[in-house]
Design an enzyme around this catalytic site. Structure first.
Site, PDB file in Angstrom:
ATOM      1  N   ARG A 365      44.938  41.259  47.346  1.00 29.01           N
ATOM      2  CA  ARG A 365      46.218  41.493  48.015  1.00 29.01           C
ATOM      3  C   ARG A 365      46.273  42.843  48.706  1.00 29.01           C
ATOM      4  O   ARG A 365      47.267  43.164  49.352  1.00 29.01           O
ATOM      5  CB  ARG A 365      47.353  41.345  46.995  1.00 29.01           C
ATOM      6  CG  ARG A 365      47.440  39.944  46.418  1.00 29.01           C
ATOM      7  CD  ARG A 365      48.683  39.720  45.577  1.00 29.01           C
ATOM      8  NE  ARG A 365      48.686  38.372  45.033  1.00 29.01           N
ATOM      9  CZ  ARG A 365      48.256  38.027  43.834  1.00 29.01           C
ATOM     10  NH1 ARG A 365      47.794  38.979  43.022  1.00 29.01           N
ATOM     11  NH2 ARG A 365      48.274  36.793  43.413  1.00 29.01           N
ATOM     12  N   VAL A 366      45.240  43.655  48.544  1.00 29.69           N
ATOM     13  CA  VAL A 366      45.119  44.892  49.334  1.00 29.69           C
ATOM     14  C   VAL A 366      44.280  44.617  50.566  1.00 29.69           C
ATOM     15  O   VAL A 366      44.629  44.970  51.681  1.00 29.69           O
ATOM     16  CB  VAL A 366      44.514  46.015  48.477  1.00 29.69           C
ATOM     17  CG1 VAL A 366      44.262  47.253  49.325  1.00 29.69           C
ATOM     18  CG2 VAL A 366      45.442  46.350  47.330  1.00 29.69           C
TER      19      VAL A 366
END
Length: 511
Positions: A365-366
């Site tokens: 999710r980064v």
């Protein structure tokens, strides 16, 4: 000359004058019953939750539940010498562990006691194992990469300093191998690695130690071992102790990486202790606080703001699934807590695709925000092309391929799969990864059969150091790669591919 009687009398009277003759109260409890790592204690009405308790013989435990008439304490040492009627006293303090530079290179138990037959740890200070996570205002954006040395992760699911990335899969699919390769790839980086073993066999822990010692930088690692034979209390506190040891470096502006192997066994230990202390069970017999237990642990991983030194703590928790069931209670808890997951597929493992990363279920999710610009520039379409290839491969099993475009797409996908496969303990440098992906994008590998790519990858580092040393040095220093540097990297791979192309005579291996 011996003292005279008058001198002795004067000194004794002086000691009496300085002694405070006041009443002193001591609260002493009694063990009512003990077994399975739990002691039921009566008395001690002033004991607080998680307070450290001392038993006769110097053994320790901590208060886990406080009932109206008794305390359930978790033992941190073997309970063979503790029996009904033994005395217990409170300490007024919580469980603390040593932190500091003296832990580097050491193998310790979750209380910081040495397991490597060396001297006791030289601690800079002692800190509680339970510490609050940094507040939102104290955090910064996750923008710096954590190189794993594994092309499939660095290219498709990049990790950042301060991120929490779950490694999840069935038993014996290489979860620990990914974490160990990540630790080894920090050999020339500034990350301090903390490996926490929870409920692992002694032989498995020994393999991790040998791998890091042979290929990594063990002098910048800390090994916290709560193996399967350790008491349940030690296994329970092991992840918290590991995070506390790592936070010492983060709070001083440094960077740390914590591997917890694994949280599934930690959850089972928590369930065992909770049921023995008569906490009400919930879903799948886990107590209701199991989510909060892991949430408050993993929330401690963060990238601190510049005002607090800019340090970071990255977490790689490991979890085990049964038959690939990601919707089970503990996996869903951990997936919702972390910032992404690397999912390992047992079918890919059986098909000899190592590491067996499922690119459809895995996510970071980064993502590209923490990826090096040079790697981001050459890995943009790889995940999409590979996912499309896997779908096409499923359908083409039922019949032949006649479309030229589909054939080219299949050929490219086979080369991507061969390129993403990587042996253990062989992490790639950033320059190697950029060169291989750039060569793939430019078509420099189109003339090679997929089975020739592992040998080409093994020879990449030597080739780049010889003809593209400037580009390698630029990337190693964290600099931007210009067009000339990219061309130099691709040309080096193109030369290797030409040497390995079918029909060329075998070139003798370099000495």
């Amino acid at each position: 000359m011996p003292d005279s009687g008058a001198d002795w009398l004067a000194r004794s009277r002086d000691v009496l004058r300085r002694t405070a003759l006041v009443p002193e109260a001591a609260s002493i409890g009694r063990v009512e019953e003990v077994g399975d790592g739990i002691a039921r204690i009566s008395g001690l009405p002033d004991v607080k939750l998680n307070e450290l308790l001392r038993f006769e013989g110097g053994r320790a435990g901590f208060a886990m539940t406080l009932d109206a008439d008794a305390i359930s304490a978790v033992l941190l040492d073997e309970g063979a010498a503790i029996e009904a009627g033994s005395r217990v006293t409170g300490t007024g303090a919580v469980v603390r562990v040593p932190v500091g530079e003296g832990l580097l290179g050491r193998v310790v138990d979750p209380l910081g006691r040495p397991l490597d037959r060396q001297d006791p740890v030289a601690a800079a200070e002692y800190r509680p194992i339970e510490r609050p996570a940094p507040a939102i205002i104290d955090r910064d954006l996750v923008t710096e990469p954590v190189g794993t040395g594994l092309l499939v992760i660095d290219a498709l699911f990049p990790l950042g300093r301060g991120q929490r990335e779950l490694i999840i899969g069935d038993r014996a699919t290489g979860k620990t191998a990914i974490a160990v390769d990540t630790m080894i790839s920090q050999k020339h980086a500034d990350l301090v690695c903390v490996y926490v073993a929870v409920g692992q066999r002694a032989t498995a822990v020994e393999r991790v130690l040998e791998a890091v010692r042979s290929a990594g930088a063990p002098e910048r690692c800390i090994f916290v071992v709560g193996e399967a034979s350790a008491s349940p209390g030690l296994q329970w506190i092991a992840p918290f102790a590991g995070f506390t040891m790592a936070e010492y470096f983060r709070d001083r502006g440094g960077h740390a990486l914590v591997v917890v192997d694994d949280l599934t066994k930690h959850a089972a230990t928590h369930r065992e202790l909770a049921l023995l202390t008569h906490e009400p069970p919930g879903r799948e017999a886990y107590p209701g606080d199991i989510f909060y237990l892991h949430a408050r642990l993993l929330e401690r991983a963060a990238k601190l703001s510049k005002a607090l030194g800019g340090g970071s703590l990255t977490a790689l928790p490991i979890a085990e699934t049964d038959a690939g069931n990601l919707s089970a209670y503990i996996p869903t808890n951990l997936i919702s807590i972390t910032d992404g997951q690397i999912v390992l597929d047992s079918r890919l493992f059986a098909a000899d695709q190592r590491p067996p990363v499922d690119v459809g279920l895995s996510v970071s999710r980064v993502g590209g925000k923490a990826q090096h610009p040079a790697l981001r520039a050459v890995s943009g379409r790889v995940r999409l092309d590979y996912a499309q290839f896997l779908e096409l491969e499923t359908f083409t099993r039922f019949g032949g391929i006649s479309d030229t475009r589909i054939k080219a797409q299949m050929a490219r996908g086979e080369r991507i799969r061969a390129l993403l496969a990587q042996p253990r303990l062989a992490p790639l440098r950033l320059a190697d990864e950029v060169a291989l992906l750039a060569a793939l994008a430019d078509g420099a590998l189109d003339g090679l059969p997929p089975e020739a790519l592992p040998d080409l990858r093994a020879r990449t580092a030597r080739a780049l150091d010889g003809v593209a040393a400037d580009a390698v040095a630029t990337l190693a220093a964290g600099g931007e790669l210009d067009g000339a540097g990219r061309t130099a990297l691709v040309d080096a791979i193109r030369s290797l591919a030409a040497e390995a192309a079918p029909g060329r005579p075998e070139r003798p291996a370099p000495p």
